[in-house]
Design a protein around this motif. Structure first.
Motif: not given
Length: 355
Positions: A293, A310, A328, A346
């Motif tokens: 990502g 991510q 993330a 995340e």
């Protein structure tokens, strides 16, 4: 090369490379865009050897499914399955029925090397040796068994790992055997070349010759070495006829790499991957279908097939299994390994061990 054939031992389970080897044998893991074994086979072909026997065991069917009869590489490939672990010499003896030449070149299937293969055979024949061993000089031989030689290069002994090694020469996992030496190895049981076969030959007064050099050599058994080996192949530091155009990175067909991404350090992007804007790949390996990502950093790390990294995540010296999800802003550092299918949350969690 007249009168020489090859045996490649590819039966190991590759436990040090898990979780990557849960789905494929170590020699079949993607390395600079192709299964690692392709690089070794390309060098064998380049040396003029065409008949190759693969000694398989773990996930044996994968090799034949991919390479078939070898004609695509200009080789004649045959396969022998090891039903129970036989150690190195036992595995060599296990393929004897397929052999037909007076000299047999044997390779460990997880070694990346730049040695001149014809040079090893020349040494073998010049000294009329029973076995010739490729010996490589390493900076720190303490982690390896050492092999001292005399002024003529004749092997003197096989020494276990020691804190004060008397030589910097180690067994590099490539040999030339006279055919009759292979036939004399006991069949149907585990036999070690370094602990049984070679010492026994020395005791019997046979000629064991060393072919010593300091060319490129790397054992790809651990993740950090696997990453380095792939990067060195991409950059042309390690030789392979299977890498058409060395460069700072390699991107396979069907992948989408954003113009704002940075690829360097011999990184490989597998087929059908996606690398987003601001992502940095440095010495990274992405297996097929992986997604990285925006702004994510992947350094000296392996991202398995179909895995998702991510936005903003950081991977340094990490291994991510197939289809795993790295949330993330997560950080994976210092040898962290994520098993296949695991989903990490995340919000900036830092992992440095298995997950």
């Amino acid at each position: 090369m007249h009168g020489v054939e090859a045996v490649v031992l590819v039966g190991g389970k590759g436990t040090r490379l898990r979780p990557l080897t849960l789905s494929a044998p170590k020699p079949m893991l993607p390395t600079a865009g192709v299964p690692f074994l392709t690089h070794l086979l390309s060098r064998i072909k380049e040396a003029g050897i065409t008949h190759v026997v693969l000694g398989t065991s773990y996930k044996a069917e994968v090799f034949e499914e991919y390479f078939g009869d070898g004609s695509r590489l200009g080789l004649e490939l045959e396969y022998v399955v090891e039903e129970v672990p036989l150690d190195t010499a036992g595995a060599i003896r296990n393929v004897a029925d397929k052999l037909r030449e007076p000299d047999v070149m044997v390779f460990n299937g997880d070694i990346l090397s730049g040695v001149d293969l014809t040079g090893i055979v020349d040494t073998h024949r010049k000294h009329e040796a029973d076995v010739t061993l490729h010996l490589v000089k390493v900076q720190d031989p303490r982690a390896f068994g050492c092999v001292p030689t005399d002024d003529e290069g004749r092997v003197q002994a096989f020494l276990e790992k020691t804190e004060n090694p008397p030589t910097d020469q180690i067994n590099a996992g490539c040999y030339v055997f006279r055919r009759e030496v292979i036939d004399a190895i006991p069949a149907g049981r585990p036999v070690s070349v370094e602990r049984e076969t070679f010492p026994g030959l020395l005791e019997a007064g046979k000629r064991l010759q060393g072919h010593v050099d300091a060319t490129y050599w790397l054992d790809l058994g651990k993740p950090e070495a696997f990453v380095q080996g792939s990067a060195d192949l991409v950059r042309g530091v390690a030789p392979s006829a299977a890498v058409a155009q060395p460069g700072d990175y390699l991107v396979l067909e069907g992948s989408a790499v954003h113009a704002g991404a940075t690829l360097k350090g011999g990184s490989t992007v597998g087929a059908n991957c996606t690398v987003a804007d601001g992502a940095v790949l440095d010495g990274a390996i992405l297996f097929d279908g992986a997604v990285v990502g925006e702004g994510a950093v992947v350094e000296r790390s392996i991202v398995g097939a179909g895995a998702l990294v991510q936005a903003g995540a950081v991977l340094k010296d990490a291994v991510v299994g197939d289809s795993a999800v790295i949330g993330a802003r997560c950080e994976l550092i210092g040898g962290a390994r994520v098993w296949p299918g695991v989903v990490l949350p995340e919000a900036g969690v830092r992992f440095s061990t298995d997950a």
